[in-house]
Design an enzyme around this catalytic site. Structure first.
Site: not given
Length: 202
Positions: A80, A88, A96, A122
């Site tokens: 993770d 973001n 992305d 993620e």
């Protein structure tokens, strides 16, 4: 010099029947290939090219059944990304880009028999057939070294938290997946950028 002879020729009526049979089978074969291609498409994450959650669930279920039947070891590595929200902040396209590169690094570090998947968001999972805990931790170490050496787009350095667990008696795909997730959460609570495992001495 002796005379050279060939083997028996195929009779015209037999040849005609074979051609007709091939012609009749061709559409079915093409349809079967198209069906398999579509089936694989719905199992694949378009961003990373890895198996998606559906593919993960299907392959993990299959590998758990095989390991249970044969007694072979099976490990699961879950990863993770830490502080992924940074990617973001300006645009989801940046996120992305990071996920795509992280997926590439995982695939590069994996062995041919490993099954890398994007679990969602993620989160990533690597199914490790025929693999004891010590070998699973070596896979994590290879990924971690490559991640450390990679400049990720928009972020530069990137870290992740991971968990490694082995299949136990009575496990199914759900329980082994949940246990790996709990180990990742343990790392997150302890400060991130590390690996936890519950399968004895590495």
């Amino acid at each position: 010099v002796g005379a050279y002879t060939t083997g028996p020729l195929i009779a015209p009526d037999v040849l005609e029947a074979v051609v007709a049979l091939a012609d009749s089978a061709a559409p079915g074969l093409a349809a079967a290939r198209e069906h398999e291609a579509l089936k694989e498409l719905v199992r694949t994450d378009p961003l990373t090219g890895m198996l998606n959650r559906r593919g993960l669930d299907e392959d993990l279920t299959r590998e758990v059944a095989r390991a249970t039947r044969t007694g072979a070891p099976l490990s699961v590595l879950m990863l993770d990304l830490d502080d992924f929200s940074r990617a973001n902040k300006s645009t989801h396209a940046h996120g992305d880009d990071v996920l795509r590169e992280f997926g590439r690094v995982i695939r590069e570090a994996c062995r041919e028999t490993d099954i890398p998947c994007r679990r969602g968001g993620e989160e990533f999972t690597v199914i490790l057939p025929d693999t004891e805990c010590s070998a699973a931790l070596r896979v994590d170490a290879r990924i971690r070294a490559l991640v450390s050496a990679t400049a990720f787009p928009h972020l530069g350095r990137l870290t992740y938290s991971s968990g490694v667990t082995m299949l136990r008696e009575g496990d199914d795909a759900v329980t082994v997946d949940e246990r790996a997730s709990e180990l990742v959460n343990l790392v997150k609570r302890r400060g991130k950028d590390n690996v936890a495992h519950d399968c004895g001495e590495a």
